[in-house]
Design an enzyme around this catalytic site. Structure first.
Site, PDB file in Angstrom:
ATOM      1  N   TYR A 107      -5.506  58.411  -9.467  1.00  0.00           N
ATOM      2  CA  TYR A 107      -6.728  58.817 -10.173  1.00  0.00           C
ATOM      3  C   TYR A 107      -7.928  58.329  -9.370  1.00  0.00           C
ATOM      4  O   TYR A 107      -7.992  57.148  -9.013  1.00  0.00           O
ATOM      5  CB  TYR A 107      -6.746  58.206 -11.582  1.00  0.00           C
ATOM      6  N   ASP A 159      -9.901  54.128  -1.752  1.00  0.00           N
ATOM      7  CA  ASP A 159     -10.551  53.996  -3.049  1.00  0.00           C
ATOM      8  C   ASP A 159     -10.149  52.636  -3.624  1.00  0.00           C
ATOM      9  O   ASP A 159      -9.053  52.463  -4.147  1.00  0.00           O
ATOM     10  CB  ASP A 159     -10.104  55.149  -3.959  1.00  0.00           C
ATOM     11  N   LYS A 215     -15.893  48.985 -10.819  1.00  0.00           N
ATOM     12  CA  LYS A 215     -15.234  48.006 -11.704  1.00  0.00           C
ATOM     13  C   LYS A 215     -15.558  46.526 -11.421  1.00  0.00           C
ATOM     14  O   LYS A 215     -16.613  46.048 -11.773  1.00  0.00           O
ATOM     15  CB  LYS A 215     -13.723  48.225 -11.694  1.00  0.00           C
TER      16      LYS A 215
HETATM   17  N1  PMP Z   1     -10.936  55.381  -8.675  1.00  0.00           N
HETATM   18  C1  PMP Z   1      -9.981  54.635  -9.250  1.00  0.00           C
HETATM   19  C2  PMP Z   1      -8.882  54.102  -8.397  1.00  0.00           C
HETATM   20  C3  PMP Z   1     -10.031  54.354 -10.610  1.00  0.00           C
HETATM   21  O1  PMP Z   1      -9.074  53.619 -11.182  1.00  0.00           O
HETATM   22  C4  PMP Z   1     -11.108  54.852 -11.373  1.00  0.00           C
HETATM   23  C5  PMP Z   1     -11.253  54.556 -12.847  1.00  0.00           C
HETATM   24  N2  PMP Z   1     -10.169  54.134 -13.512  1.00  0.00           N
HETATM   25  C6  PMP Z   1     -12.076  55.639 -10.731  1.00  0.00           C
HETATM   26  C7  PMP Z   1     -11.967  55.874  -9.381  1.00  0.00           C
HETATM   27  C8  PMP Z   1     -13.237  56.196 -11.497  1.00  0.00           C
HETATM   28  O2  PMP Z   1     -14.094  55.162 -11.833  1.00  0.00           O
HETATM   29  P1  PMP Z   1     -15.119  55.313 -13.054  1.00  0.00           P
HETATM   30  O3  PMP Z   1     -14.312  55.313 -14.319  1.00  0.00           O
HETATM   31  O4  PMP Z   1     -16.004  54.098 -12.911  1.00  0.00           O
HETATM   32  O5  PMP Z   1     -15.866  56.572 -12.860  1.00  0.00           O
END
Ligand code: PMP
Length: 435
Positions: A142, A244, A272
């Site tokens: 994700y 990511d 995060k």
């Molecule tokens: N990349 C990863 C690996 C994630 O786990 C997440 C959110 N769980 C995101 C991108 C998207 O981040 P956000 O919810 O802050 O938009």
């Protein structure tokens, strides 16, 4: 203290006002989601007055513990100086300087407000830089909810197609053609990726991956040499390697998981944990790619809240705290202790289950299938996990209420908290065994 209204009652009203009663689809859980009244340190309280040890931690964004005194003090101090300027300020420079000093790939840094924004910007920049359109992502991963990455984030086995060439399964209705440029491959399978890269040579702009796969795949570390292989094959074919690190960044190491695994990508995204839960995101990378963004280049990049002083104050304070150097050791020790105990009980009770995880992350999977990539996790019994999760809740321990996600530990958790957790787990697992 405010009168408590209770989760059930709040949900009745919430679902009239908001689709499904929740502001992010994943937050719904049956029969109604828990409504939270406060969260401090390692504890979280619900709207019925119940207190839990929290292993959800805002999907892992709370690394130091809820309401960390130093981070909150920095934010309170900034609240009296200004919340948003829409103009440049010193804390942005300080936050970027710190990230650049710690993260190997971060020659330059651009802030935004979420992980989704960060991956969107990073992919656009990679396309502009290479002049190519396609991107490669791993099945079960994700990277946010925008069209570029909204395929095969959690496909079922029946829709996913053959493992050697997975069918890109749309995550949502309403996708545009942009999602059709995304190729999906299984994690930890270098031979399959190699074929895909060769077949699409000269068309792939970026390969996006978490260094440790989370998403809907719980927590799967890279197998020996897999990240190094990604580095080599992307370099060989002029593909931008995009890590990511929205989950792994700062949770596993202040320099990102890239520092731990000693593999330097071209571009990295953070969010995060970098601000201990305050809304923030960042795109980092080498100067060649980063300078594609306007005003030095021609890739659009905007955002009213980008680099806002509240999130920047939280970012700087979080990094300063991590610079102390002892926190990751503490987190890794607790993670190991928790996983070892759980594994011991699984073996002792003869359960068909296993503990997965890395560093301060863990999850219990009710399957004995060896977990190498996302599809293996689909063998896990979800009902058993939810029974376990509900049993743990009754014991005052809040695990993530999604079988395909993962639990997190914060620096505010103690050895005693982990002991309490594993004792509760032993009791619940023993009962689940039919005792
Ligand atoms: N990349 C990863 C690996 C994630 O786990 C997440 C959110 N769980 C995101 C991108 C998207 O981040 P956000 O919810 O802050 O938009």
């Amino acid at each position: 203290m405010n009168e408590l209204h209770g989760s059930k009652k709040l949900f009745e009203e919430a679902k009239r006002l908001t689709p499904g009663g929740v502001h992010s689809a994943i937050r719904f859980s049956s029969p109604y989601p828990l409504f939270i009244s406060r969260a401090i340190g390692a504890k979280i309280c619900d709207a019925d007055g119940n207190e839990y040890l929290d292993y959800h931690l805002g999907f892992g964004s709370v690394l130091l513990g809820h309401c960390h005194p130093k981070v909150n003090a920095a934010v309170k101090d900034q609240l009296d100086k200004g919340i948003i300027y829409g103009l440049s300020h010193e804390l942005e420079v300080e936050a970027a300087r710190k990230i650049s000093a710690h993260v190997p790939s971060a020659e330059m840094v651009r802030f935004c407000s979420s992980g989704t924004e960060a991956t969107y910007h990073a992919i656009r920049a990679a396309r502009a830089y290479t002049g190519r359109k396609k991107i490669v992502k791993f099945e079960g991963a994700y990277h946010g909810w925008h069209d570029f990455v909204s395929v095969s984030s959690s496909p079922s086995l029946s829709e996913a197609g053959p493992e050697e060439s997975p069918t890109p399964v749309p995550d949502t209705d309403g996708l545009t053609e942009a999602s059709k440029e995304t190729i999906v491959v299984p994690f930890n399978r270098p031979e399959i990726l190699e074929k895909v890269v060769k077949k699409n040579r000269n068309h792939i702009a970026a390969l996006i991956t978490e260094p440790v796969l989370h998403g809907s795949a719980t927590c799967i570390p890279p197998q020996n040499g897999f990240l190094r292989f990604l580095r080599e094959i992307t370099r060989e074919h002029g593909i931008v390697l995009l890590f990511d690190e929205v989950v792994s960044g700062f949770r596993y190491h202040l320099g990102g998981a890239q520092k731990l695994f000693d593999v330097v990508p071209d571009v990295t995204t953070f969010a995060k944990a970098m601000a201990n839960g305050f809304p923030v995101g960042a795109v980092c990378g080498n100067e060649d790619i980063m300078s594609k963004f306007k005003p030095t280049g021609n890739v659009e990049y905007g955002g009213t809240y980008n680099g806002n002083p509240i999130s920047m104050a939280a970012t700087v304070a979080t990094i300063k705290e991590l610079e102390g150097g002892k926190i990751h050791q503490h987190l890794f020790n607790l993670g190991q202790m928790l996983r070892d105990h759980l594994e011991g009980y699984v073996a002792e009770l003869g359960l068909v289950a296993q503990v997965v995880g890395f560093g301060s992350v863990f999850q219990l999977l009710f399957t004995d299938k060896q977990i190498v990539e996302y599809r293996d996790t689909l063998a896990a019994n979800k009902e058993d996990f939810m029974k376990f999760q509900k049993g743990m809740m009754q014991k005052g321990v809040f695990l993530i209420p999604q079988p395909n996600k993962r639990c997190h530990i914060s620096a505010a958790h103690t050895k005693e908290d982990v002991e309490r957790t594993v004792e509760a787990a032993r009791e619940i697992l023993w009962k689940m065994k039919g005792n």
